[in-house]
Design an enzyme around this catalytic site. Sequence first.
Site, PDB file in Angstrom:
ATOM      1  N   SER A 196      45.322  69.035  38.465  1.00  0.00           N
ATOM      2  CA  SER A 196      46.045  67.782  38.238  1.00  0.00           C
ATOM      3  C   SER A 196      46.876  67.365  39.447  1.00  0.00           C
ATOM      4  CB  SER A 196      46.968  67.927  37.024  1.00  0.00           C
ATOM      5  OG  SER A 196      47.862  69.014  37.201  1.00  0.00           O
ATOM      6  N   ASN A 207      54.600  75.124  30.348  1.00  0.00           N
ATOM      7  CA  ASN A 207      54.587  74.179  29.228  1.00  0.00           C
ATOM      8  C   ASN A 207      55.927  73.462  29.078  1.00  0.00           C
ATOM      9  OD1 ASN A 207      52.072  75.264  28.898  1.00  0.00           O
ATOM     10  ND2 ASN A 207      52.450  76.175  26.881  1.00  0.00           N
ATOM     11  N   THR A 224      52.747  23.047  20.813  1.00  0.00           N
ATOM     12  CA  THR A 224      52.167  23.970  19.838  1.00  0.00           C
ATOM     13  C   THR A 224      50.660  23.745  19.881  1.00  0.00           C
ATOM     14  OG1 THR A 224      52.318  22.417  17.979  1.00  0.00           O
ATOM     15  CG2 THR A 224      54.214  23.874  18.351  1.00  0.00           C
ATOM     16  N   HIS A 225      49.902  24.819  19.753  1.00  0.00           N
ATOM     17  CA  HIS A 225      48.433  24.735  19.850  1.00  0.00           C
ATOM     18  C   HIS A 225      47.989  24.132  21.184  1.00  0.00           C
ATOM     19  CE1 HIS A 225      48.425  25.598  15.517  1.00  0.00           C
ATOM     20  NE2 HIS A 225      49.355  24.660  15.419  1.00  0.00           N
ATOM     21  N   SER A 253      39.800  30.244  49.191  1.00  0.00           N
ATOM     22  CA  SER A 253      38.402  30.478  48.842  1.00  0.00           C
ATOM     23  C   SER A 253      37.625  30.807  50.112  1.00  0.00           C
ATOM     24  CB  SER A 253      37.809  29.231  48.181  1.00  0.00           C
ATOM     25  OG  SER A 253      36.392  29.294  48.146  1.00  0.00           O
ATOM     26  N   LYS A 292      40.787  24.975  48.629  1.00  0.00           N
ATOM     27  CA  LYS A 292      41.316  25.671  47.465  1.00  0.00           C
ATOM     28  C   LYS A 292      42.613  26.425  47.761  1.00  0.00           C
ATOM     29  CE  LYS A 292      39.796  25.959  43.963  1.00  0.00           C
ATOM     30  NZ  LYS A 292      38.806  26.910  43.422  1.00  0.00           N
ATOM     31  N   ASN A 301      44.306  29.015  45.173  1.00  0.00           N
ATOM     32  CA  ASN A 301      44.108  29.583  43.843  1.00  0.00           C
ATOM     33  C   ASN A 301      45.307  30.421  43.395  1.00  0.00           C
ATOM     34  OD1 ASN A 301      41.452  28.550  43.713  1.00  0.00           O
ATOM     35  ND2 ASN A 301      40.701  30.286  44.901  1.00  0.00           N
ATOM     36  N   GLU A 314      46.885  34.965  37.848  1.00  0.00           N
ATOM     37  CA  GLU A 314      45.732  35.472  37.099  1.00  0.00           C
ATOM     38  C   GLU A 314      45.799  36.988  36.947  1.00  0.00           C
ATOM     39  OE1 GLU A 314      42.643  31.937  38.504  1.00  0.00           O
ATOM     40  OE2 GLU A 314      42.663  33.853  39.553  1.00  0.00           O
ATOM     41  N   TYR A 360      51.236  73.504  22.550  1.00  0.00           N
ATOM     42  CA  TYR A 360      50.705  72.907  23.776  1.00  0.00           C
ATOM     43  C   TYR A 360      49.192  73.032  23.809  1.00  0.00           C
ATOM     44  CZ  TYR A 360      49.697  71.822  28.620  1.00  0.00           C
ATOM     45  OH  TYR A 360      49.177  71.253  29.748  1.00  0.00           O
ATOM     46  N   GLN A 413      47.507  67.209  29.515  1.00  0.00           N
ATOM     47  CA  GLN A 413      47.413  66.835  30.924  1.00  0.00           C
ATOM     48  C   GLN A 413      46.913  65.399  31.059  1.00  0.00           C
ATOM     49  OE1 GLN A 413      46.108  69.744  33.980  1.00  0.00           O
ATOM     50  NE2 GLN A 413      44.369  68.361  34.295  1.00  0.00           N
TER      51      GLN A 413
END
Length: 466
Positions: A26, A113, A158-159, A280, A286, A288, A293, A320, A325
């Site tokens: 690890s 542990n 709303t919506h 772009s 462009k 962007n 995003e 444990y 891990q």
Amino acid sequence: MSGPKGARGRRFEGALDPIAAQLNASIDFDQRLLPHDVAGSIAHAQMLAARGLITGADAKLIVEGLRRVEAKLASGELPWDAALEDVHMNVEARLIEDIGDAGRRLHTGRSRNDQVATDLRLYARAAAAQIVTAIDDLRRAFLAQARAHVDTLMPGYTHFQRAQPVRLAHHMLAYDAMLERDRGRVTDAARRADVSPLGSGALAGTTLPIDREHVARALGFSSVTRNSLDAVGDRDFAIELVAACALMQAHLSRLGEELVLWTSQEVGFVRIGEAYCSGSSLMPQKMNPDLAELLRAKSGRSVGAWVTLLTVLKGLPLAYNKDLQETQEPLYDAVETALSTLAVAAGMVASLVFDVDRLRAAIGAGHLVATELADYLVTKGVAFREAHDVAGHLVRVATAKGVELGQLSIEELKAVHILFEADVADWLDPARAVDRRDLPGGPAKSRVLAEIDRISAELGVQPPHS
């Protein structure tokens, strides 16, 4: 160290299969725990000396050696050794190389542990503090925009359909409300991480006369865990922190979505600073909103981390298991994602330039003051449901004529309901309509200014009109 590297020792004749060793190790990710592992080991060594389990001289050698090892591993002067599996064995092995036999006494009265459980709690506590600071930085950015746009009106939705006029400041402070809740959840998760499991051993503590409270105090924990089996197998604190991060990312995703929509040429409410946009490779015109995003997308990553943690933990018997891990990488990823996205969001919000005229013009199309007509009739004693029906009919009349409600004559209004009088014109003014909503949590100017003052005080920001 004699025998195979790591924790295997002379119980095993040989090393792990190379592919198994790669899966088992690890160190590629738990090296993040280095400062916490060293802090825990220093506190443990000093406690062992205080209890007479090691000499003061050995404790001094261990503490000084640990600090040297930490510095060398952190700087890259000492390489990490995957054969030693994890951060704990890397630190201990390097310590023994540095100070000799005294280093072999460090692990007295503890297990990896309870050691890793302690390290992770220290990490979670520190990470939570960083996240809270980053949340407050973003809140300050929203607060600054709210201050600048107290008098800027815009459509509320709303919506994603225009609904009623509100203040842009009120909209900005809606995100502060979300972030304030996020802050509370992160702080709450940190509170439950703030207990020391060190001394729980592998699962059943130790026969040696250690002092758990001594170590807890040295590490700044508020208390110690009360059940050794639970202590070494518990990762609830990680799940809670990641859950708080995931919900916060959902809020940032909402922000990202609104900015993507609002910066489109079809809406055109705002421009994002160039430092938070990209171009772009094909289309030279462009600009962007890539970072907005990414704010929108990163929520999936953090929700995935939360689901991973729950899935790993859900079927584990006490105490444990090596499965635990697999709780580390989702925790680190969620924390690091939170910190990076909060920092980007703060800079991006600060860079926003709103098209005030376009926002104001948007209020003038879509009959946003229709509810005002209904409320006007309510003040004349008309039942709301009847008033609502009258206002809806007037919307239909105005739409058929190709005009807004405010452009209907008083004669046209009275033809639908006799209680309309000339004073209804005041009700159809968007600015007055907003300020008429003068109640706690509402968009009236006085309420927005009061909320700005409250948040400013909470964040330590000087109110603009003081």
